[in-house]
Design a protein around this motif. Structure first.
Motif, PDB file in Angstrom:
ATOM      1  N   ILE A 128       0.908  -1.046  -0.027  1.00  0.00           N
ATOM      2  CA  ILE A 128       0.145  -0.022  -0.040  1.00  0.00           C
ATOM      3  C   ILE A 128       0.914   1.264  -0.051  1.00  0.00           C
ATOM      4  CG2 ILE A 128      -1.632   1.274   1.477  1.00  0.00           C
ATOM      5  CD1 ILE A 128      -2.912  -1.144   2.191  1.00  0.00           C
ATOM      6  N   SER A 129       0.768   2.338  -0.844  1.00  0.00           N
ATOM      7  CA  SER A 129       1.448   3.294  -0.991  1.00  0.00           C
ATOM      8  C   SER A 129       0.211   4.448  -0.507  1.00  0.00           C
ATOM      9  CB  SER A 129       1.855   3.594  -2.212  1.00  0.00           C
ATOM     10  OG  SER A 129       3.139   3.406  -2.347  1.00  0.00           O
ATOM     11  N   TYR A 130       0.937   5.889   0.015  1.00  0.00           N
ATOM     12  CA  TYR A 130       0.210   6.725   0.624  1.00  0.00           C
ATOM     13  C   TYR A 130       0.496   7.947   0.355  1.00  0.00           C
ATOM     14  CZ  TYR A 130      -1.938   9.447   4.491  1.00  0.00           C
ATOM     15  OH  TYR A 130      -2.573  10.498   5.120  1.00  0.00           O
ATOM     16  N   ILE A 131       0.041   8.848  -0.302  1.00  0.00           N
ATOM     17  CA  ILE A 131       0.293  10.142  -0.743  1.00  0.00           C
ATOM     18  C   ILE A 131      -0.321  11.130   0.329  1.00  0.00           C
ATOM     19  CG2 ILE A 131       0.658  12.137  -2.313  1.00  0.00           C
ATOM     20  CD1 ILE A 131       1.921   9.713  -3.493  1.00  0.00           C
ATOM     21  N   PRO A 132       0.337  11.682   1.239  1.00  0.00           N
ATOM     22  CA  PRO A 132      -0.522  12.347   2.488  1.00  0.00           C
ATOM     23  C   PRO A 132      -1.003  13.597   2.129  1.00  0.00           C
ATOM     24  CG  PRO A 132       1.794  12.256   3.115  1.00  0.00           C
ATOM     25  CD  PRO A 132       1.764  11.579   1.574  1.00  0.00           C
ATOM     26  N   GLU A 133      -1.866  14.094   2.913  1.00  0.00           N
ATOM     27  CA  GLU A 133      -2.572  15.472   2.397  1.00  0.00           C
ATOM     28  C   GLU A 133      -1.364  16.605   3.026  1.00  0.00           C
ATOM     29  OE1 GLU A 133      -6.286  14.936   4.427  1.00  0.00           O
ATOM     30  OE2 GLU A 133      -5.691  17.363   5.250  1.00  0.00           O
ATOM     31  N   ASP A 134      -0.832  16.544   4.025  1.00  0.00           N
ATOM     32  CA  ASP A 134       0.207  17.291   4.563  1.00  0.00           C
ATOM     33  C   ASP A 134       1.350  16.915   4.233  1.00  0.00           C
ATOM     34  OD1 ASP A 134       1.772  18.983   5.872  1.00  0.00           O
ATOM     35  OD2 ASP A 134       0.396  19.433   7.698  1.00  0.00           O
ATOM     36  N   ARG A 135       2.204  17.370   3.283  1.00  0.00           N
ATOM     37  CA  ARG A 135       3.460  16.688   2.750  1.00  0.00           C
ATOM     38  C   ARG A 135       4.522  17.310   3.868  1.00  0.00           C
ATOM     39  NH1 ARG A 135       1.889  19.865  -1.673  1.00  0.00           N
ATOM     40  NH2 ARG A 135       2.249  21.926  -1.607  1.00  0.00           N
ATOM     41  N   HIS A 136       4.305  18.408   4.599  1.00  0.00           N
ATOM     42  CA  HIS A 136       5.482  18.579   5.523  1.00  0.00           C
ATOM     43  C   HIS A 136       5.396  17.812   6.706  1.00  0.00           C
ATOM     44  CE1 HIS A 136       5.753  22.865   3.400  1.00  0.00           C
ATOM     45  NE2 HIS A 136       6.164  21.907   2.658  1.00  0.00           N
ATOM     46  N   LYS A 137       4.126  17.735   7.132  1.00  0.00           N
ATOM     47  CA  LYS A 137       4.182  16.835   8.450  1.00  0.00           C
ATOM     48  C   LYS A 137       4.239  15.528   8.297  1.00  0.00           C
ATOM     49  CE  LYS A 137       0.438  17.591  10.832  1.00  0.00           C
ATOM     50  NZ  LYS A 137      -0.499  18.662  11.380  1.00  0.00           N
ATOM     51  N   ARG A 138       3.768  14.882   7.204  1.00  0.00           N
ATOM     52  CA  ARG A 138       3.722  13.470   6.998  1.00  0.00           C
ATOM     53  C   ARG A 138       4.620  12.836   6.157  1.00  0.00           C
ATOM     54  NH1 ARG A 138      -1.460  12.026   9.322  1.00  0.00           N
ATOM     55  NH2 ARG A 138      -1.012  11.882  11.445  1.00  0.00           N
ATOM     56  N   GLY A 139       4.710  13.294   4.796  1.00  0.00           N
ATOM     57  CA  GLY A 139       5.558  12.672   3.855  1.00  0.00           C
ATOM     58  C   GLY A 139       6.794  12.901   3.587  1.00  0.00           C
ATOM     59  N   LEU A 140       7.516  13.961   4.201  1.00  0.00           N
ATOM     60  CA  LEU A 140       8.748  14.168   3.934  1.00  0.00           C
ATOM     61  C   LEU A 140       9.562  14.605   5.418  1.00  0.00           C
ATOM     62  CD1 LEU A 140       8.207  16.726   0.886  1.00  0.00           C
ATOM     63  CD2 LEU A 140       9.045  14.610   0.760  1.00  0.00           C
ATOM     64  N   ILE A 141      10.771  14.521   5.258  1.00  0.00           N
ATOM     65  CA  ILE A 141      11.623  15.112   6.159  1.00  0.00           C
ATOM     66  C   ILE A 141      12.324  16.382   5.683  1.00  0.00           C
ATOM     67  CG2 ILE A 141      13.427  14.660   8.180  1.00  0.00           C
ATOM     68  CD1 ILE A 141      12.421  11.970   8.274  1.00  0.00           C
ATOM     69  N   LEU A 142      11.863  17.495   5.964  1.00  0.00           N
ATOM     70  CA  LEU A 142      12.531  18.555   5.127  1.00  0.00           C
ATOM     71  C   LEU A 142      13.925  18.873   5.498  1.00  0.00           C
ATOM     72  CD1 LEU A 142       9.512  20.918   5.717  1.00  0.00           C
ATOM     73  CD2 LEU A 142       9.686  19.611   3.861  1.00  0.00           C
ATOM     74  N   ASP A 143      14.323  18.501   6.530  1.00  0.00           N
ATOM     75  CA  ASP A 143      15.883  18.758   6.961  1.00  0.00           C
ATOM     76  C   ASP A 143      16.865  17.607   6.300  1.00  0.00           C
ATOM     77  OD1 ASP A 143      15.354  21.063   8.091  1.00  0.00           O
ATOM     78  OD2 ASP A 143      15.111  20.178   9.996  1.00  0.00           O
ATOM     79  N   TYR A 144      16.068  16.491   5.394  1.00  0.00           N
ATOM     80  CA  TYR A 144      16.972  15.292   4.947  1.00  0.00           C
ATOM     81  C   TYR A 144      17.049  16.132   3.505  1.00  0.00           C
ATOM     82  CZ  TYR A 144      16.507  12.159   8.868  1.00  0.00           C
ATOM     83  OH  TYR A 144      16.692  11.544   9.996  1.00  0.00           O
ATOM     84  N   ASN A 145      18.141  15.385   3.067  1.00  0.00           N
ATOM     85  CA  ASN A 145      18.129  15.782   1.486  1.00  0.00           C
ATOM     86  C   ASN A 145      17.284  14.942   0.582  1.00  0.00           C
ATOM     87  OD1 ASN A 145      19.276  13.124   0.957  1.00  0.00           O
ATOM     88  ND2 ASN A 145      21.530  13.960   1.066  1.00  0.00           N
ATOM     89  N   VAL A 146      17.377  15.290  -0.599  1.00  0.00           N
ATOM     90  CA  VAL A 146      16.156  14.637  -1.540  1.00  0.00           C
ATOM     91  C   VAL A 146      16.354  13.058  -1.636  1.00  0.00           C
ATOM     92  CG1 VAL A 146      15.471  14.348  -3.944  1.00  0.00           C
ATOM     93  CG2 VAL A 146      15.836  16.829  -2.888  1.00  0.00           C
TER      94      VAL A 146
END
Ligand code: ADP
Ligand code: MG
Lengths: 310, 517
Positions: free
Chosen positions: B334-352
C-alpha cells in the motif's frame, strides 16, 4: 507566637536591606531587558558588572570622586557591551558563547589588573564611597520612611531607572521600534528600521547599566573592590528579568524578592542556622521561582538568532 | 493615463538560477496589474527588487518616468511604494495600530501618541472598507485580518502603488471575495495595484491587465479582457496544457481492497467515520468527494494504519490488515500520498535522496550487511527518480526544504509510485500546486491506474475528482451517502450531495434543496 517570627524577618530594617541588596540586580536586569528586548541574549551581564565594579573603584582611586567613578563604570560597562554587540550582531557569534567568554575574561582581567595596578591579591585598597543620604520629608513617613528614607543615592537612581526604562520601552517611539526588532527583525527592516543599529545601541546600554550595578557594590555599598565580588549577581539579574517577564516593573519586583532572600539570609545567620546552608537561600529561591513561573514567560521571539539581510 | 511604474530589463541571479532574466514590465496608473507564473518563476524576486529588499544585477526602475535608485525598503516607502509580503511581516505581540504606525509614529516629544494612532488607523480602515480593531493584538486576529493590517500599513505610508504577493494563498474563498472588494475600492480611489498570483481564475476575476513570467523571463503582457484561461495557462507553462486529463475508460479487475463496516474515532473520541464500506478494484480510481472535515482524513488514516479503527474491517486481497501498523501495511503493497506533505510525507531537513527512500530505508538494496547504508544504491535510486519524475533542481543532495512545493510533492509521488503499489491512496495530491505540477501528477495517477493499481483518491477539489475518478463516493458527516459511476456525476449533483442533500431525490428536486452549489 508565629507572628513574632514574621516580624523578625519582615520589618522595615530587613526591607531596607532587601532594597540595598536588590539595587545591583535592578541595574543589571534593566540592562538585560534592553538587550534581550532587542533580540540579543546577554549572559555576559555578570562580567559586565564585574568590570564596572573594578573600573568604578579604579577611577575613584585616581580621582577621589566616587561620582566620577560611577561614570567610569558606566563607560567601561558600555565598552564591554560594545564587544558583545560586535561579536553577536556583526560577526554573528553564538550569543551564549560570547557572553560566557565575556564572563571568563572579566574574571581574569580584574584579578590581573588588581595585581598590576596595586600589587595586591584579593581586595583593593579602600576608596571613597558615595555616602548614604537622608531624604528630608520621606524619612518621616512611618514604616515607608524607615525603608526608603535613608538610602544610598544609587539606590534611588535604580528606582528612577526602572520608571525610565518602562517609559522608554512602552511609550516612546524608540521603545516601540526596539520591541519590534526583538520580536520580528525582518518586519522591522521592511518598514525601514535599522535592525543592526538598534541592537548595537541596546547591547551597549545593557553593558553600561550592568556596569553601574557593579559599581554600586564597590563604591556605594562597600568602598573597595574584591575578586569576584559580583558573586553570580549577573545571573540572578538574568533570572529576575525572566521572572519579571522582560518588563521593568516585573524585574524590579523579582529583584526585590531576591534581595529580600539575601537580607533574610543575614538574619538567619544571626539565629544560628548554618552559614553555607543559608547562603544557598537566594539561589534556591531563584530556581523555585523560575521552575514555577517561567512556563508562562515567553521571551522576545527572535532572541538568540542573528539577523541576516536577504 | 501613463505608466506609474516601469521595470526595464531587470536581471537578478541567485547561486545556480537566474531568477529574473531581463524582465521589462509597465504598470499603468490606476490599474490592477496581475503578475502570474508558476512557483519559482521569479514573481516575488522581481517585486522584492522593486521594493528594495533585493538589488538587481542590472536593469533600471522608473517611477512616473523618472529613474529611481531603491536601495532599501525605506527608499521604496518614500517613493510611494507599498508591499504586502507572501509571509506577513507583522509583530505578533504588538497591536494592530502599533504595527501600522511602526517607524512612522504620530508622536509628541518622541512619545508615541497612541490616541492619534488609533484614530488614524480606524479612519483609514473605514475609508477603504477594511474592518479591523486597532487595539487588537496581532497574535489574536485571523489570517484574513492580518492581511488587512498589512494593507493598512502600506496605505498609512501613503502608498500610491501597492504590491500584493500571493495575497489569496492564505485566504478562504469568502475572504478572497472580500479582498477583491477592497482592491476594487482602492482602485477607485486611485491606488495602482500589482497583484501576484498563480491562479488564473483570480486573474480573470479582478485584473485589468496581466503579465506572465516563466522561468525568470517575461512571456508577455495581455489585456485581461482579450485573453482567457487557455492562453494564460499556456503562457505560464510554456506548452499546451491539458485542462482535462486524457484517459481511456478503466478496465477494472478483481477487488484489491475491501472496507466494511468501518467506524473510526477522531482525536476527541467521537465517531468521525461511521459504518463505511467500499470496494476498490484493480485498475480503477475511486474518488471520495466531500467538504473537508467529513471524516475523509480519519478514513485514510485508518486504512494506512496511522490510527486504529474502532470496529470494522479493511481487507487487502481478502486478508485483514486493520490491526497492523503503518510500516507493515506499507510492506503489503500500500502506498500513501499524504495531504500534509510537510508533516507526514517528507523530512524537510533531509536531502532529496534520503527522502526518496523513506519507508524503504530498512530494506535491501538500501541496507548492506543488515546495518549499513548502501550509499551507492541510495544515490542511484535518487538519480533515477529525479530524472524520471522531473524533480527540479535535479540535485539529490539538496535539502528538501529548499525545493518548491510542487517539486516536494513530485518527490513523494516518485517514491510512492516507483514502489509499484497494488493499492494507492492519494489524499489531496495537488493541494497548493501550480498547473504544471498538477497536470504532471494527474497524468502519473492515471498511468498507475492503467498498470493495474487500485486507487483511492480523496480530494476537496471537485474538478480533480471528476477528471480522475471512475467511481465516485460522496462522504458526508462520516458516512458514504452515495456511490455513483463517474459518467453519472457532475459538479452540481456532487455539490448537492456533499452538503448533505438527499441522494434519493432526482436532480430537479435537488436544486431546490440547496443554495450553495
Ligand atoms: N533568497 C534567495 N536565494 C537563492 N535563491 C532564491 C532566493 N529567492 C528566490 N530564489 C530562487 O529564485 C527563483 C525565483 O523565486 P521566486 O521569485 O520566489 O518565485 P515565485 O515568487 O514566482 O514563486 C527560484 O528558483 C528560487 O529558488
Ligand atoms: Mg513567490
Amino acid at each position: 507566637m508565629w507572628w513574632e517570627y514574621v516580624v523578625y524577618f519582615v520589618n522595615a530594617t530587613v526591607l531596607a536591606a532587601a532594597l540595598r541588596m536588590a539595587t545591583p540586580l535592578i541595574f543589571a536586569s534593566m540592562g538585560g531587558i534592553l538587550s534581550e528586548r532587542s533580540g540579543i541574549i546577554n549572559i555576559g551581564l555578570e562580567g559586565m558588572m564585574l568590570t564596572g565594579a573594578f573600573m568604578g573603584m579604579l577611577v575613584t582611586f585616581y580621582t577621589a570622586n566616587p561620582w566620577v567613578g560611577l561614570i567610569g563604570a558606566l563607560l567601561s560597562g558600555g565598552v564591554v557591551g560594545l564587544v558583545h554587540a560586535v561579536a553577536t550582531v556583526r560577526y554573528k557569534v553564538d550569543q551564549v558563547v560570547s557572553g560566557t567568554a565575556i564572563n571568563i575574561f572579566a574574571g581574569g582581567f580584574t584579578v590581573f589588573m588588581l595585581r598590576t595596578v596595586f600589587d595586591v591579591a584579593g581586595t583593593s585598597p579602600a576608596v571613597e564611597r558615595i555616602p548614604t543620604v537622608a531624604v528630608p520629608l520621606l524619612r518621616r513617613i512611618p514604616f515607608i520612611g524607615d525603608i526608603l528614607g535613608h538610602q544610598n543615592p544609587v539606590v534611588y537612581l535604580a528606582l528612577i531607572l526602572v520608571v525610565a526604562v518602562h517609559l522608554f520601552l512602552f511609550h516612546t517611539v524608540w521603545g516601540l521600534r526596539l520591541r519590534a526588532v526583538g520580536e520580528h527583525p525582518r518586519a522591522a527592516d521592511t518598514v525601514g528600521i535599522n535592525v543592526f543599529r538598534a541592537r548595537y545601541l541596546a547591547v551597549i546600554a545593557s553593558g553600561a547599566l550592568a556596569g553601574l550595578g557593579g559599581a554600586y557594590l564597590s563604591i556605594a555599598h562597600l568602598s573597595r573592590f574584591g575578586d569576584g565580588m559580583t558573586a553570580g549577581r549577573g545571573f540572578i539579574a538574568l533570572a529576575a528579568m525572566i521572572f519579571g517577564k522582560w518588563t521593568p516593573f516585573g524585574a524590579l519586583g523579582a529583584s526585590i524578592l531576591f534581595g529580600f532572600a539575601d537580607a533574610v539570609q543575614m538574619r538567619l545567620q544571626e539565629v544560628g542556622i548554618p552559614r553555607h546552608f543559608v547562603l544557598m537561600l537566594p539561589y534556591i529561591l531563584t530556581m523555585v521561582a523560575l521552575a514555577g513561573f517561567i512556563g508562562r514567560a515567553t521571551p522576545p521571539k527572535s532572541i538568540g538568532k542573528p539577523y541576516e539581510k536577504e | 493615463m501613463g505608466n506609474v511604474l516601469e521595470i526595464d530589463r531587470i536581471t537578478k541571479r541567485f547561486p545556480g538560477v537566474v531568477a529574473n532574466d531581463a524582465v521589462s514590465l509597465d504598470v499603468e496608473a490606476g490599474e490592477i496589474h496581475a503578475l502570474v507564473g508558476e512557483n519559482g518563476s521569479g514573481k516575488s524576486t522581481l517585486m522584492n527588487i522593486v521594493y528594495g529588499l533585493y538589488q538587481a544585477d542590472s536593469g533600471e526602475i522608473r517611477l512616473n518616468g523618472e529613474r529611481v535608485e531603491i536601495d532599501d525598503p525605506r527608499d521604496a516607502i518614500n517613493l510611494g511604494l507599498g508591499m504586502v509580503f507572501q509571509h506577513f511581516m507583522l509583530v505578533d505581540t504588538l497591536t494592530v495600530a502599533e504595527n501600522v504606525i511602526l517607524r512612522a509614529e504620530p508622536q509628541k516629544f518622541r512619545f508615541v501618541d497612541y490616541r492619534k494612532a488609533e484614530q488614524e488607523v480606524a479612519r483609514l480602515a473605514d475609508a477603504y472598507g477594511l474592518r479591523i480593531d486597532p487595539r487588537a493584538k496581532v497574535a489574536d486576529i485571523s489570517v484574513g485580518q492580518e492581511q488587512r493590517v498589512e494593507i493598512l500599513k502600506a496605505l498609512y505610508r501613503r502608498a500610491k502603488v501597492l504590491i500584493l504577493d500571493e495575497p489569496t494563498a492564505v485566504l478562504t474563498p469568502q475572504e478572497t471575495e472580500e479582498l477583491f472588494q477592497v482592491m476594487r475600492n482602492l482602485r477607485e480611489q486611485g491606488t495602482t495595484i500589482v497583484f501576484i498570483t498563480h491562479k488564473i481564475k483570480e486573474v480573470l476575476a479582478i485584473s485589468d491587465r496581466v503579465s506572465v513570467l516563466r522561468r525568470g523571463k517575461l512571456v508577455g503582457t495581455r489585456s485581461t479582457a482579450e485573453t482567457g484561461h487557455k492562453e494564460l495557462a499556456e503562457m505560464m507553462v510554456g506548452r499546451e496544457v491539458l485542462l482535462r486529463v486524457e484517459k481511456e475508460p478503466a478496465k477494472p479487475g478483481a477487488p484489491v481492497a475491501e472496507i466494511s463496516g468501518l467506524y473510526v474515532d477522531d482525536q476527541r473520541g467521537t465517531a468521525a467515520v461511521k459504518d463505511v464500506s467500499l470496494k476498490i478494484r484493480q485498475g480503477e480510481v475511486v474518488g471520495i468527494a466531500g467538504v473537508e472535515g467529513n471524516g475523509q482524513q480519519e478514513l485514510v488514516e485508518a486504512i494506512t494504519g496511522l490510527t486504529t479503527a474502532r470496529t470494522g474491517k479493511v481487507l487487502l486481497h481478502g486478508e485483514p490488515i486493520q490491526h497492523l501498523g503503518p510500516m507493515r501495511i506499507k510492506r503489503k503493497g500500500i502506498s500513501y500520498i499524504p495531504e500534509d506533505r510537510h508533516k507526514r510525507g517528507l523530512i524537510l531537513d533531509y536531502n532529496v535522496a534520503d527522502n526518496l527512500i523513506l519507508g524503504l530505508h530498512t530494506q535491501p538494496p538500501f541496507v548492506e550487511h543488515r546495518l549499513f547504508r548502501s550509499e551507492r544504491h541510495i544515490a542511484e535510486h535518487a538519480r533515477k527518480l529525479v530524472e524520471e519524475y522531473d524533480i527540479r533542481p535535479p540535485n539529490p543532495e539538496l535539502l528538501m526544504y529548499t525545493l518548491s512545493g510542487g517539486n516536494q510533492q513530485k518527490a513523494i509521488v516518485a517514491r510512492e509510485f516507483s514502489r509499484r503499489p497494488e493499492f494507492l491512496i492519494c489524499s489531496q495530491p495537488t493541494r497548493g500546486l501550480d498547473i504544471g505540477a498538477i497536470e504532471f501528477i494527474h497524468r502519473e495517477i492515471i498511468r498507475q491506474r492503467d498498470r493495474g493499481t487500485a486507487i483511492l483518491l480523496v480530494s476537496a477539489e471537485l474538478d480533480e475528482i471528476l477528471s480522475l475518478s471512475d467511481t465516485i463516493a460522496v462522504m458526508y458527516d462520516g458516512k458514504i451517502v452515495a456511490v455513483l459511476p463517474a459518467q453519472e456525476a457532475d459538479e452540481r449533483r456532487l455539490g448537492y450531495l456533499m452538503l448533505g442533500g438527499d441522494p434519493h431525490l432526482p436532480e430537479g428536486d435537488a436544486e431546490r434543496g440547496v443554495t450553495a452549489t
